[in-house]
Enzyme design. Sequence first.
Site, PDB file in Angstrom:
ATOM      1  N   TRP A   1      -2.973  -2.507  -1.529  1.00 38.21           N
ATOM      2  CA  TRP A   1      -2.692  -3.898  -1.862  1.00 38.21           C
ATOM      3  C   TRP A   1      -3.376  -4.689  -0.749  1.00 38.21           C
ATOM      4  O   TRP A   1      -2.947  -4.672   0.401  1.00 38.21           O
ATOM      5  CB  TRP A   1      -1.189  -4.160  -1.862  1.00 38.21           C
ATOM      6  CG  TRP A   1      -0.813  -5.502  -2.387  1.00 38.21           C
ATOM      7  CD1 TRP A   1      -0.632  -5.854  -3.704  1.00 38.21           C
ATOM      8  CD2 TRP A   1      -0.581  -6.693  -1.629  1.00 38.21           C
ATOM      9  NE1 TRP A   1      -0.298  -7.187  -3.794  1.00 38.21           N
ATOM     10  CE2 TRP A   1      -0.261  -7.727  -2.550  1.00 38.21           C
ATOM     11  CE3 TRP A   1      -0.615  -7.007  -0.267  1.00 38.21           C
ATOM     12  CZ2 TRP A   1       0.029  -9.028  -2.146  1.00 38.21           C
ATOM     13  CZ3 TRP A   1      -0.329  -8.312   0.138  1.00 38.21           C
ATOM     14  CH2 TRP A   1      -0.012  -9.302  -0.798  1.00 38.21           C
TER      15      TRP A   1
ATOM     16  N   GLU B   1       6.338 -13.321 -13.518  1.00 39.91           N
ATOM     17  CA  GLU B   1       5.821 -12.099 -12.870  1.00 39.91           C
ATOM     18  C   GLU B   1       5.003 -11.244 -13.819  1.00 39.91           C
ATOM     19  O   GLU B   1       3.950 -10.745 -13.468  1.00 39.91           O
ATOM     20  CB  GLU B   1       7.003 -11.217 -12.420  1.00 39.91           C
ATOM     21  CG  GLU B   1       7.525 -11.467 -11.058  1.00 39.91           C
ATOM     22  CD  GLU B   1       8.667 -10.489 -10.730  1.00 39.91           C
ATOM     23  OE1 GLU B   1       8.664  -9.998  -9.604  1.00 39.91           O
ATOM     24  OE2 GLU B   1       9.546 -10.234 -11.572  1.00 39.91           O
TER      25      GLU B   1
ATOM     26  N   CYS C   1       0.842  -1.186   0.000  1.00 40.71           N
ATOM     27  CA  CYS C   1       0.000   0.000   0.000  1.00 40.71           C
ATOM     28  C   CYS C   1       0.888   1.251   0.000  1.00 40.71           C
ATOM     29  O   CYS C   1       2.017   1.228   0.478  1.00 40.71           O
ATOM     30  CB  CYS C   1      -0.937   0.109   1.207  1.00 40.71           C
ATOM     31  SG  CYS C   1      -2.011  -1.302   1.422  1.00 40.71           S
TER      32      CYS C   1
ATOM     33  N   ASN D   1      -0.912   1.780   5.915  1.00 37.75           N
ATOM     34  CA  ASN D   1      -0.126   0.766   5.220  1.00 37.75           C
ATOM     35  C   ASN D   1       0.463  -0.124   6.310  1.00 37.75           C
ATOM     36  O   ASN D   1       1.104   0.376   7.226  1.00 37.75           O
ATOM     37  CB  ASN D   1       0.984   1.448   4.412  1.00 37.75           C
ATOM     38  CG  ASN D   1       2.039   0.473   3.926  1.00 37.75           C
ATOM     39  OD1 ASN D   1       1.717  -0.674   3.617  1.00 37.75           O
ATOM     40  ND2 ASN D   1       3.277   0.925   3.841  1.00 37.75           N
ATOM     41  N   GLY D   2       0.222  -1.442   6.210  1.00 38.15           N
ATOM     42  CA  GLY D   2       0.741  -2.354   7.233  1.00 38.15           C
ATOM     43  C   GLY D   2      -0.355  -3.287   7.695  1.00 38.15           C
ATOM     44  O   GLY D   2      -1.391  -3.425   7.037  1.00 38.15           O
TER      45      GLY D   2
ATOM     46  N   ARG E   1       3.100   0.176  -5.386  1.00 39.17           N
ATOM     47  CA  ARG E   1       2.993  -0.464  -4.069  1.00 39.17           C
ATOM     48  C   ARG E   1       1.699  -1.252  -3.905  1.00 39.17           C
ATOM     49  O   ARG E   1       1.532  -1.984  -2.923  1.00 39.17           O
ATOM     50  CB  ARG E   1       3.079   0.598  -2.960  1.00 39.17           C
ATOM     51  CG  ARG E   1       4.362   1.391  -2.995  1.00 39.17           C
ATOM     52  CD  ARG E   1       4.384   2.413  -1.887  1.00 39.17           C
ATOM     53  NE  ARG E   1       4.435   1.777  -0.590  1.00 39.17           N
ATOM     54  CZ  ARG E   1       5.540   1.366   0.008  1.00 39.17           C
ATOM     55  NH1 ARG E   1       6.694   1.550  -0.583  1.00 39.17           N
ATOM     56  NH2 ARG E   1       5.502   0.793   1.174  1.00 39.17           N
TER      57      ARG E   1
ATOM     58  N   GLU F   1      16.279 -16.057 -12.005  1.00 38.67           N
ATOM     59  CA  GLU F   1      15.810 -14.684 -12.193  1.00 38.67           C
ATOM     60  C   GLU F   1      15.068 -14.547 -13.533  1.00 38.67           C
ATOM     61  O   GLU F   1      14.033 -13.892 -13.613  1.00 38.67           O
ATOM     62  CB  GLU F   1      16.993 -13.714 -12.088  1.00 38.67           C
ATOM     63  CG  GLU F   1      16.700 -12.274 -12.459  1.00 38.67           C
ATOM     64  CD  GLU F   1      15.633 -11.587 -11.605  1.00 38.67           C
ATOM     65  OE1 GLU F   1      15.168 -12.166 -10.610  1.00 38.67           O
ATOM     66  OE2 GLU F   1      15.247 -10.459 -11.971  1.00 38.67           O
TER      67      GLU F   1
ATOM     68  N   LYS G   1       5.586  -3.828  -5.468  1.00 37.54           N
ATOM     69  CA  LYS G   1       7.039  -3.697  -5.541  1.00 37.54           C
ATOM     70  C   LYS G   1       7.705  -3.808  -4.184  1.00 37.54           C
ATOM     71  O   LYS G   1       8.759  -4.396  -4.038  1.00 37.54           O
ATOM     72  CB  LYS G   1       7.397  -2.362  -6.181  1.00 37.54           C
ATOM     73  CG  LYS G   1       8.882  -2.270  -6.448  1.00 37.54           C
ATOM     74  CD  LYS G   1       9.201  -1.304  -7.534  1.00 37.54           C
ATOM     75  CE  LYS G   1      10.651  -1.397  -7.927  1.00 37.54           C
ATOM     76  NZ  LYS G   1      10.975  -2.648  -8.616  1.00 37.54           N
TER      77      LYS G   1
ATOM     78  N   LYS H   1      11.169 -13.376 -13.862  1.00 37.61           N
ATOM     79  CA  LYS H   1      10.753 -12.225 -14.677  1.00 37.61           C
ATOM     80  C   LYS H   1       9.587 -12.623 -15.568  1.00 37.61           C
ATOM     81  O   LYS H   1       8.597 -11.916 -15.680  1.00 37.61           O
ATOM     82  CB  LYS H   1      11.888 -11.736 -15.584  1.00 37.61           C
ATOM     83  CG  LYS H   1      12.956 -10.882 -15.003  1.00 37.61           C
ATOM     84  CD  LYS H   1      12.571  -9.488 -14.616  1.00 37.61           C
ATOM     85  CE  LYS H   1      11.980  -9.389 -13.271  1.00 37.61           C
ATOM     86  NZ  LYS H   1      12.718  -9.476 -12.093  1.00 37.61           N
TER      87      LYS H   1
ATOM     88  N   HIS I   1      15.819 -36.078 -12.656  1.00 48.48           N
ATOM     89  CA  HIS I   1      15.251 -36.561 -11.397  1.00 48.48           C
ATOM     90  C   HIS I   1      13.775 -36.187 -11.269  1.00 48.48           C
ATOM     91  O   HIS I   1      13.253 -36.103 -10.159  1.00 48.48           O
ATOM     92  CB  HIS I   1      16.061 -36.016 -10.214  1.00 48.48           C
ATOM     93  CG  HIS I   1      17.482 -36.477 -10.243  1.00 48.48           C
ATOM     94  ND1 HIS I   1      17.841 -37.786 -10.062  1.00 48.48           N
ATOM     95  CD2 HIS I   1      18.634 -35.804 -10.485  1.00 48.48           C
ATOM     96  CE1 HIS I   1      19.153 -37.912 -10.177  1.00 48.48           C
ATOM     97  NE2 HIS I   1      19.656 -36.712 -10.440  1.00 48.48           N
TER      98      HIS I   1
HETATM   99  C1  G6P Z   1       8.875  -7.873  -4.527  1.00 45.29           C
HETATM  100  C2  G6P Z   1       9.268  -7.264  -5.867  1.00 45.29           C
HETATM  101  C3  G6P Z   1      10.525  -7.954  -6.400  1.00 45.29           C
HETATM  102  C4  G6P Z   1      11.642  -7.859  -5.384  1.00 45.29           C
HETATM  103  C5  G6P Z   1      11.209  -8.413  -4.014  1.00 45.29           C
HETATM  104  C6  G6P Z   1      12.226  -8.063  -2.945  1.00 45.29           C
HETATM  105  O1  G6P Z   1       8.452  -9.181  -4.708  1.00 45.29           O
HETATM  106  O2  G6P Z   1       8.223  -7.400  -6.803  1.00 45.29           O
HETATM  107  O3  G6P Z   1      10.931  -7.334  -7.620  1.00 45.29           O
HETATM  108  O4  G6P Z   1      12.751  -8.576  -5.842  1.00 45.29           O
HETATM  109  O5  G6P Z   1       9.967  -7.829  -3.601  1.00 45.29           O
HETATM  110  O6  G6P Z   1      12.233  -6.674  -2.798  1.00 45.29           O
HETATM  111  P1  G6P Z   1      13.451  -5.813  -2.275  1.00 45.29           P
HETATM  112  O7  G6P Z   1      12.938  -4.413  -2.313  1.00 45.29           O
HETATM  113  O8  G6P Z   1      13.744  -6.299  -0.895  1.00 45.29           O
HETATM  114  O9  G6P Z   1      14.588  -6.028  -3.214  1.00 45.29           O
END
Ligand code: G6P
Length: 608
Positions: free
Chosen positions: A75, A488, A2, A101-102, A27, A481, A603, A485, A504
């Site tokens: 969120w 996501e 949020c 937020n929280g 957020r 990674e 994010k 990507k 396996h």
């Molecule tokens: C969320 C974001 C990711 C990020 C992760 C960790 O899931 O969508 O892109 O890698 O959080 O976030 P940080 O800010 O700790 O790198």
Amino acid sequence: MCGIVGFTGSQQAAPILLDGLKKLEYRGYDSAGIAALCDSGIHMEKASGKIKNLDAKIDGGKALEGNCGIGHTRWATHGAPTDENAHPHLSNGGDFALVHNGIIENYAALREELIAKGVTFKSETDTEVVVQLLEQYYDGDLKAAVLKTVGRLEGAYALGILCAHEPGRVIAARQAAPLIVGVGVGENYFGSDVTAMVAHTKNFIYLEDGEIADLTPDKVTIYTDLGEEVEKPITRITWDVAAAEKGGYDHFMLKEIMEQPNAIKSTIEPRIQNGEIVLDDFHLTDEDLKQINKIMITACGSAFYAGSVGKYVIERLCRIPVEADLASELRYRDPLVDEHTLLVVVSQSGETADTIAAMKECKARGARILAIVNVVGSTIARLADDVIYTWAGPEIAVATTKGYTTQVAVMDMLAVYLARRLGRLDDAEYARLVDEIQQFPSLVQRAIDLNPNIQGLAKKYYNHNNIFFIGRNLDYAACMEGSLKLKEISYLHSEAYAAGELKHGTIALIEEDRPVIALACYEALFDKMMSNIKEVKARGAQVLAVVLEGNRQIFAEADDVIFIPKTEPMFNSLPEIIPLQLFAYYVARENGCDIDKPKNLAKSVTVE
Ligand code: G6P
């Protein structure tokens, strides 16, 4: 997650708040709302869905009168993303509006207590108890009501408070959730992130847990949760609003992919002086270093995958055991950590709840904490013993790109730096590796330039439901990674496997036309990868291979080939993720996805 914003000044508040919320939409984007105070009291509008729905409802903010107010983009945690559950929430008597937020962990008990006093609740949120408490405690003294209210709360919160009886005044309170005050001239702001305010001011006050900010147009007063005033320094940021705008690109993600050479340059260039890596911000003495017998790396999401690259490179160069563990696992596994452990915490935002918790857990056991963080003044940066900032600039797209690659660049640099200090590298080898690191910006630029046809490959592969990534060693770290990507932002099911593990189990899923993206850049294991590629080809897979520039052997097996430029093999993770980012981007584009704001994600994950 949020995002929250607040404003007080002489201009109309709602357009400023709406603009701030748009910057914070990364957020959370389940719903949004704004409350503003004018002569006739608090007026509020909320809308489920993205901020554009709220924007349309309030005519860009013009339809909401008042010179002070609060806003929120959500969120959802407690309660579905409906209009009723959207913030702000109003108290029963209409005296207070509040954004949060929280998570308020003791909300159920507080709710029962309030219901017994005749309070009625309109939402299913944990937040609504806070606004009702404020109204219960308010007897004309806003500060006292806020102190009493926060004294009852358990959990995490960044709060924004508006009171109908206090024109020109907004309150912000912080406990384990990010909150920053923007200091202007004749107007003041608060927000979850500086991007929400940077169009109006470059002067910020970073609140600590337990602090409360009382804002009027001409004054910012910060006090503790005991009501004692505190003097806080003002931090002036150097980047401007253009850094948080799309600059002609269709999406922030594409802009941020293209910014990577510069972001990496800003991260490494100031730290290499006369051929030496200089980490001014890492204060480990030789004596301290001798005491370290284990390095742990912890993080979440992509930052964890950057940490996984770090594990391979640091261990190989330093010959110290290195573990990489997800923060959400580390925090609960009673880890073997003590004063001989160096904990490396990786985070773009510096606010990820699990990462903070894992860090605190290890700190309590005596570990020395080094944080690799992008956001200056963030919680992780402030809790760590030492900080190496990744100077990636603001990253807006939810799926990280430049945040990740600058973390990897720092990992590689850190590995070489530690190995040198530990006496593991002779002069010539050190000079060679430092020179390779200095080439990172041009290496990454070449990885972008070498692959003009990624969009064409995305058109070929976008309509498959399952895509596998395979690789070994550092290629495997990049697979994780690359796969993240893709899932996501394009919502395709995708998994990354260590190629040696295929037989396996996973090979049972390989069938006619199943795409397999095979990373075979690590030359020492190229023949092993060729065998794995043959195994999946024999079962009908279509193979898209990622290999080093100049590799011709791969054409014997792969259906499609992506080349990456050569560097020191230990540093391959940096160039090889670039085409995978572009591939995910173009696949998502083919699928018509909302690339910068993928569904269900946020994010900055500030809840557990
Ligand atoms: C969320 C974001 C990711 C990020 C992760 C960790 O899931 O969508 O892109 O890698 O959080 O976030 P940080 O800010 O700790 O790198």
